[in-house]
Write an enzyme that holds these catalytic residues in place. Structure first.
Site, PDB file in Angstrom:
ATOM      1  N   ASP A 194     133.691 -32.861   6.095  1.00 30.13           N
ATOM      2  CA  ASP A 194     132.504 -31.877   6.101  1.00 30.13           C
ATOM      3  C   ASP A 194     132.822 -30.729   6.587  1.00 30.13           C
ATOM      4  OD1 ASP A 194     130.985 -34.222   5.849  1.00 30.13           O
ATOM      5  OD2 ASP A 194     130.762 -34.812   7.697  1.00 30.13           O
ATOM      6  N   LYS A 216     127.791 -30.301   4.097  1.00 32.67           N
ATOM      7  CA  LYS A 216     126.527 -30.123   3.712  1.00 32.67           C
ATOM      8  C   LYS A 216     126.072 -28.979   4.843  1.00 32.67           C
ATOM      9  CE  LYS A 216     125.607 -35.098   3.092  1.00 32.67           C
ATOM     10  NZ  LYS A 216     124.661 -36.196   3.657  1.00 32.67           N
TER      11      LYS A 216
END
Length: 421
Positions: A194, A216
């Site tokens: 991530d 994200k």
């Protein structure tokens, strides 16, 4: 010259001569290797006596004779009597059976290494010259530290069954990544990462470890969750060890449960390494104790996107708990308005901790009824952890107190924005 070999002792008979503490340590390690252990000694120490009572070892309660070596694969002698040990060594030599002499390591035909294990990798250290147990233990301990901290490339070089390891990377500071997480990274062929968490640790990976970024940002999810699950499964099915490196803890608003289910449904082996959640680490690094005797004794963690639950609102209204909001910066205005409308005290202290544990950490404090304007004026941005309740007030713990030792305390105070009521 000494040559190290790994012996497969499972189900094979091993003779241990002697009934004292040294013999007991040897017997315990042999039992861990599932060997069939025969102990010859007139008397046994308590440890060996218990092992015999439990049916784990065969005991011949007498002095050793040459016939005791019949059908054994390995001999350990540790009687403490030089003449007896020498006789056992000579019998073993005549029978071409390897023998470890605990009393005089140079006399036997085999030596017991000082060992350390990481996963299925067992490392042993022996002296090739005169026995020097203290030196071998010191070298073993240094190697064990390297293995524990994930500093050694432990990737398999031959094809094997693929697997997935979900690693909680913590709030961002690489120092807060657990040793278990580092060891998992040392075994990884692929790291699916991530944008949050200890991304700096990626620089420590071997150059040929594949890194797949599925990060994200608020309102922008270029790789949807179902696609992340597909990537994990596909990579593992190619026989690779896949580490899913996530910020915080995989099971605290990390969607780790969905990824575990995706792997299990596909028949892929999966395990989880817990991490330090930013819900707890960021406030601690900012000197905010989520519970404090005489102030508050409960904590409620919530996802800002989901809005208030009745339990969180109840706790906030009666000041019985601290409320911690993750992923709540974009929803701050709605959260504050709803809390006030539900009867929360307008003077409730609020602290917003940006980039907790990282060099850019900053704390912004305000009352609940002012926090939206204060946060806008300060330019508060995600990632940030929001703390609501009495413990969020400035001054409860000052910089330099013990609670600051887990985070960049020296950077917290200069980066603090506090608006008086």
């Amino acid at each position: 010259m000494t040559t190290m070999l790994g012996l497969q002792l499972t189900g094979r008979r091993v003779l241990v001569v002697g009934g004292g503490p040294v013999a007991a340590r040897r017997v315990q390690s042999l039992l861990a290797d599932a060997a069939r252990v025969v102990v010859v000694a007139p008397q046994l120490c308590e440890v060996l006596l218990d092992l015999h009572r439990w049916g784990l070892v065969e005991w011949r309660p007498r002095e050793v004779v040459e016939g005791d070596l019949d059908g054994v694969w390995l001999v350990h002698t540790a009687t403490g009597d030089r003449a007896t040990d020498a006789a056992v060594v000579a019998w073993s030599e005549a029978r071409q059976t390897f023998c470890v002499d605990a009393g005089a390591g140079a006399d036997g035909s085999a030596r017991t290494p000082a060992t350390t294990q990481q996963g299925d990798v067992l490392v042993g250290v022996v002296s090739s010259g005169a026995p020097d147990p203290r030196r071998t233990v010191a070298v073993r301990d240094a190697l064990a530290e390297q293995l524990r901290e994930g500093r050694v490339d432990l990737r398999r070089r031959r094809s094997s069954q693929g697997r997935v390891v979900l690693v909680g990377g913590g709030p961002g500071d690489v120092g807060l990544l657990t040793l278990a997480g580092r060891r998992a990274l040392a075994e990884a062929d692929v790291v699916v990462t991530d944008r949050l968490g200890p991304v700096a640790v990626l620089d420590e990976l071997a150059p040929d470890v594949e890194v797949i970024d599925v990060g994200k940002t608020p309102g922008h999810h270029p790789v949807p969750q179902h696609e992340i699950g597909r990537i994990l499964v596909e990579q593992a099915q190619r026989g690779r060890t896949v580490v899913r490196l996530k910020g915080g803890d995989p099971f605290v608003y990390g969607r780790g449960g969905e990824e575990v289910l995706a792997c299990r449904e596909a028949g892929v082996a999966v395990e989880v390494v817990p991490g330090v959640s930013s819900a707890f680490a960021a406030p601690a690094a900012a000197g905010i104790p989520l519970t404090h005797r005489g102030t508050v004794g409960a904590v409620h963690v919530m996802n800002g996107h989901d809005g208030w639950s009745s339990a969180a609102l109840t706790g906030l209204r009666d000041a019985s708990c601290t409320v911690v909001v993750l992923m709540g910066v974009s929803a701050l205005a709605a959260l504050a308005a709803e809390a006030l409308e539900a009867g929360a005290d307008p003077a409730t202290p609020v602290a917003l901790v940006e980039e907790g544990t990282l060099p850019g950490q900053r704390v912004t404090r305000a009352r609940l009824d002012d926090v939206v304007d204060v946060a806008a004026a300060a330019g508060v941005r995600a990632p940030a952890v929001i703390v609501l309740g009495a413990v969020a007030a400035a001054g409860l713990l000052e910089p330099g107190d013990a609670a600051h030792t887990t985070g960049p305390a020296d950077r917290t105070a200069p980066g603090t924005v506090t608006m008086a009521p």
